[in-house]
Design a protein around this motif. Structure first.
Motif, PDB file in Angstrom:
ATOM      1  N   GLY A 144       0.816  -1.374   0.435  1.00 36.87           N
ATOM      2  CA  GLY A 144      -0.274  -0.217  -0.130  1.00 36.87           C
ATOM      3  C   GLY A 144       0.696   1.335  -0.233  1.00 36.87           C
ATOM      4  O   GLY A 144       0.633   2.047  -0.633  1.00 36.87           O
ATOM      5  N   TYR A 145       2.298   1.638  -0.253  1.00 35.13           N
ATOM      6  CA  TYR A 145       3.147   2.509   0.805  1.00 35.13           C
ATOM      7  C   TYR A 145       3.727   2.307  -0.436  1.00 35.13           C
ATOM      8  O   TYR A 145       3.963   4.250  -0.805  1.00 35.13           O
ATOM      9  CB  TYR A 145       4.025   1.753   1.625  1.00 35.13           C
ATOM     10  N   ALA A 159       2.658   2.368  -3.739  1.00 36.03           N
ATOM     11  CA  ALA A 159       1.287   3.386  -4.063  1.00 36.03           C
ATOM     12  C   ALA A 159       1.082   4.214  -3.979  1.00 36.03           C
ATOM     13  O   ALA A 159       0.638   4.910  -4.742  1.00 36.03           O
ATOM     14  CB  ALA A 159       0.359   1.858  -4.319  1.00 36.03           C
ATOM     15  N   TYR A 160       0.485   4.578  -2.540  1.00 37.30           N
ATOM     16  CA  TYR A 160       0.483   5.759  -1.905  1.00 37.30           C
ATOM     17  C   TYR A 160       2.104   6.595  -2.514  1.00 37.30           C
ATOM     18  O   TYR A 160       1.913   7.842  -3.518  1.00 37.30           O
ATOM     19  CB  TYR A 160       1.033   5.414  -0.739  1.00 37.30           C
ATOM     20  N   SER A 209      -5.844   3.428   5.203  1.00 33.25           N
ATOM     21  CA  SER A 209      -7.332   3.370   3.706  1.00 33.25           C
ATOM     22  C   SER A 209      -8.757   4.265   3.931  1.00 33.25           C
ATOM     23  O   SER A 209      -8.578   4.861   2.573  1.00 33.25           O
ATOM     24  CB  SER A 209      -8.319   1.770   4.136  1.00 33.25           C
ATOM     25  N   THR A 215      -6.982   8.125   2.593  1.00 29.53           N
ATOM     26  CA  THR A 215      -5.996   7.777   1.925  1.00 29.53           C
ATOM     27  C   THR A 215      -6.982   7.870   0.877  1.00 29.53           C
ATOM     28  O   THR A 215      -7.507   8.038  -0.600  1.00 29.53           O
ATOM     29  CB  THR A 215      -5.449   6.425   1.255  1.00 29.53           C
ATOM     30  N   THR A 251      -1.605   9.624   6.209  1.00 31.52           N
ATOM     31  CA  THR A 251      -1.071   8.302   6.766  1.00 31.52           C
ATOM     32  C   THR A 251       0.664   8.092   7.345  1.00 31.52           C
ATOM     33  O   THR A 251       1.097   6.710   7.449  1.00 31.52           O
ATOM     34  CB  THR A 251      -1.419   7.937   5.032  1.00 31.52           C
ATOM     35  N   ILE A 296       9.307   1.826  -1.251  1.00 33.95           N
ATOM     36  CA  ILE A 296       8.334   2.350  -1.861  1.00 33.95           C
ATOM     37  C   ILE A 296       9.350   3.168  -3.052  1.00 33.95           C
ATOM     38  O   ILE A 296       8.705   4.402  -3.620  1.00 33.95           O
ATOM     39  CB  ILE A 296       7.935   3.433  -0.233  1.00 33.95           C
ATOM     40  N   GLY A 334       8.252   3.215  -6.431  1.00 36.96           N
ATOM     41  CA  GLY A 334       7.191   3.677  -5.678  1.00 36.96           C
ATOM     42  C   GLY A 334       7.704   5.012  -6.768  1.00 36.96           C
ATOM     43  O   GLY A 334       7.363   5.184  -8.470  1.00 36.96           O
ATOM     44  N   ALA A 353      -3.939   2.197  -3.463  1.00 39.98           N
ATOM     45  CA  ALA A 353      -2.871   2.277  -2.486  1.00 39.98           C
ATOM     46  C   ALA A 353      -4.699   1.948  -1.118  1.00 39.98           C
ATOM     47  O   ALA A 353      -4.119   1.697  -0.415  1.00 39.98           O
ATOM     48  CB  ALA A 353      -2.735   3.628  -2.065  1.00 39.98           C
ATOM     49  N   TRP A 404      -4.914  -1.390   1.680  1.00 39.81           N
ATOM     50  CA  TRP A 404      -4.875  -1.063   2.597  1.00 39.81           C
ATOM     51  C   TRP A 404      -5.743  -1.886   3.458  1.00 39.81           C
ATOM     52  O   TRP A 404      -5.770  -2.214   5.062  1.00 39.81           O
ATOM     53  CB  TRP A 404      -4.283   0.617   3.065  1.00 39.81           C
TER      54      TRP A 404
END
Length: 546
Positions: free
Chosen positions: A333-334, A336-337, A399, A402, A435, A463, A467, A499, A503
């Protein structure tokens, strides 16, 4: 070892030249053995640091790291290419892009180059923390960072500045791996997430200050002075890492203790052999050169063994992380963020200038990011603390904020009005920055203390490499293809929804807080003694918070 002419008796035979052997009780022998539990680097007196001083200093260092990110993305430092109209009127380029004649792809690569150094060095520093004092490793990293940023100012083409940007990543690697565990160790129990929030608040704040700093310095002096200024500001902290009494991390035996333990294992058998051997006097008197030769061979074997053990420990720890579903989902998730945040931070001022014709895009983006970054990141930490900080609650918060932040940011780029954009984008940033504390709380608490440094290192490496390393060049390629910053921004923003979905899945995983696991199960008593808060004032604050 039995002598060839040994007599059959209950006691071993004595050489005529050897003095009588006195058998000492076990406790007496232990008393005469080297003190294994004493560590020369252990803080017998309170360190100069208090928990709040540690937090403030680490926040300033973290902010300087991200001021560098913001400065290289600012229009004042990054600049623009030379352009020509159809009538033949040309405008000179400016900044790094203009001086080195970089296209958008090269410009995007430049923003991500430091990630290469970060990728290589982060696992190394995290692994070295098990055999070298982590605080000293931070000093080494900050020294490399200072040298590299100064080198950026002296660069003369694309490849030279790219190499120095890689070294910036090497320098940052030790700090980002080890700073958060230090803060988590010494923060008051009831405010751990809030303190992490304060620390990670420096990320958006530093980037925003970097926009403004880069715009002012690049506009009034030259882009090179921006990098030289950063190096001068970081230099005192690099020196501090070597001159201040080193601190110790929970779950990590100190280097001094480890050395003493190894020495005891090797030296004590040698002393016993010499005391019981027929040739003890000869060895001590005139044949020491044989012992020296043996010591050299032992030293080489010991070094090779230590390197082999280091790699073995690293791969063993990596398997633990990769099999931890909570850790993997949190990091995915991190990633994608951070894909979105990284591209926002680099291309934001340029996109804002093109879409809304912001003449002062650096200042506007910088101002919005400072305000939203501070309040958003702090609020994320305080909200999780008030919810009861658990890994499951952290996933719920991650979640939710975001998803809502993605909606506001998406609507912002649809808007045609600059003022509506600023309002909606500010609300979206306020939510997505909430987040920072929860996601790092999960990284620190889903693993046992001895794995926290590696957990933070691999999270940061992941990330970045999956990322914001690819996002900046990919958005550059996308923009070259679409030639429409609004569409590019909307496509990028949609990744926030991915993301939030990842999460959301973490809420349903079985999670265990392993913060105290080492102290109960895995660490020997000599290591457990190093887990008490070492900073002056830690125990008082912990008692008050409890």
């Amino acid at each position: 070892m039995e002598e060839p002419n040994a007599q059959t008796s209950a006691e071993p035979p004595l050489s005529p030249s050897a003095p009588p052997t006195t058998v000492l009780p076990l406790d007496t022998e232990m008393a005469r053995a080297p003190p294994l539990l004493e560590d020369p680097e252990a803080p017998s007196n309170p360190s100069w640091f208090t928990p709040k001083r540690l937090l403030i200093i680490f926040c300033v260092i973290n902010m300087l790291n991200y001021v560098d990110r913001g400065a290289i993305a600012s229009n004042g430092v990054n600049g623009s290419l030379r352009t020509c109209t159809e009538s033949g009127i040309c405008t000179a380029g400016s900044g790094i892009q203009g001086d080195f004649n970089l296209n958008n792809f090269q410009d995007g690569v430049l923003s991500s180059a430091f990630m290469v150094g970060l990728l290589v060095a982060s696992p190394i520093f995290a692994s070295l923390a098990k055999s070298h004092n982590p605080f000293r490793l931070i000093g080494v990293g900050l020294s490399v960072w200072t040298f590299a940023t100064a080198g950026c100012g002296f660069s003369f083409d694309f490849w030279s500045i790219t190499i120095f940007r890689m070294l910036v990543g090497v320098g940052e690697a030790s700090f980002i791996s080890l700073a958060a565990p230090f803060i988590d160790d010494n923060a008051p129990i009831a405010k751990k997430t809030a303190w992490l929030g304060v620390f990670y608040m420096c990320i958006p704040t530093g980037i925003a200050v970097g926009y403004v700093y880069g715009g002012l310095v690049g506009g009034h002096l030259n882009w090179r002075f921006a990098f030289w200024g950063e190096a001068i500001l970081m230099l005192p902290f690099a020196v501090l890492g070597f001159v201040i009494k080193p601190l110790q991390l929970k779950g990590f035996p100190s280097a001094g203790t480890e050395k003493l333990s190894i020495s005891a294992e090797v030296i004590i058998p040698e002393v016993e052999d010499i005391g019981n051997s027929k040739g003890a006097v000869d060895m001590l008197g005139g044949k020491a050169e044989l012992h020296v030769g043996g010591s050299k061979k032992f030293s080489l074997a010991k070094t090779a063994g230590e390197i082999q053990n280091q790699f073995a420990r690293f791969w063993k720890d990596m398997k633990v992380l990769l099999l931890d579903k909570v850790y993997v989902v949190n990091v995915l998730g991190y990633i994608a963020y951070n894909f979105v945040i990284g591209a926002y931070s680099y291309w934001g001022p340029k996109a804002g200038y093109e879409i809304y014709h912001m003449s002062n895009a650096d200042l506007l983006f910088g101002g919005v990011t400072i305000v939203c970054g501070i309040f958003g990141t702090l609020s994320g930490g305080y909200i999780l603390d008030s919810m009861n900080p658990t890994i499951s609650n952290a996933f719920k918060l991650l979640s939710g904020v975001t998803f809502l932040g993605a909606i506001f940011c998406f609507c912002a780029f649809i808007s045609k009005s600059l003022y509506v954009f600023l309002v909606l984008f500010a609300i979206g940033e306020l939510m997505v920055f909430a987040t920072q504390a929860p996601v790092n709380y999960v990284c620190l608490h889903c693993v046992k203390p001895s794995l926290r440094a590696l957990s933070m290192a691999m999270s940061t490496v992941s990330i970045h490499i999956f990322g914001d390393v690819p996002s900046s060049p990919l958005v550059g390629v996308l923009q070259d293809y679409l030639n429409n910053w609004r569409k590019s921004a909307l496509i990028l923003t949609s990744v926030f929804f991915l993301a939030a979905l990842i999460w959301f899945g973490g809420i349903f995983l079985h999670s265990v807080d392993r913060y105290n696991e080492d102290s109960q199960h895995d660490i020997a008593p000599v290591e457990r003694g190093n887990q008490m808060p070492l900073l002056d004032g830690s125990r008082t604050e912990l008692a008050e918070s409890a």
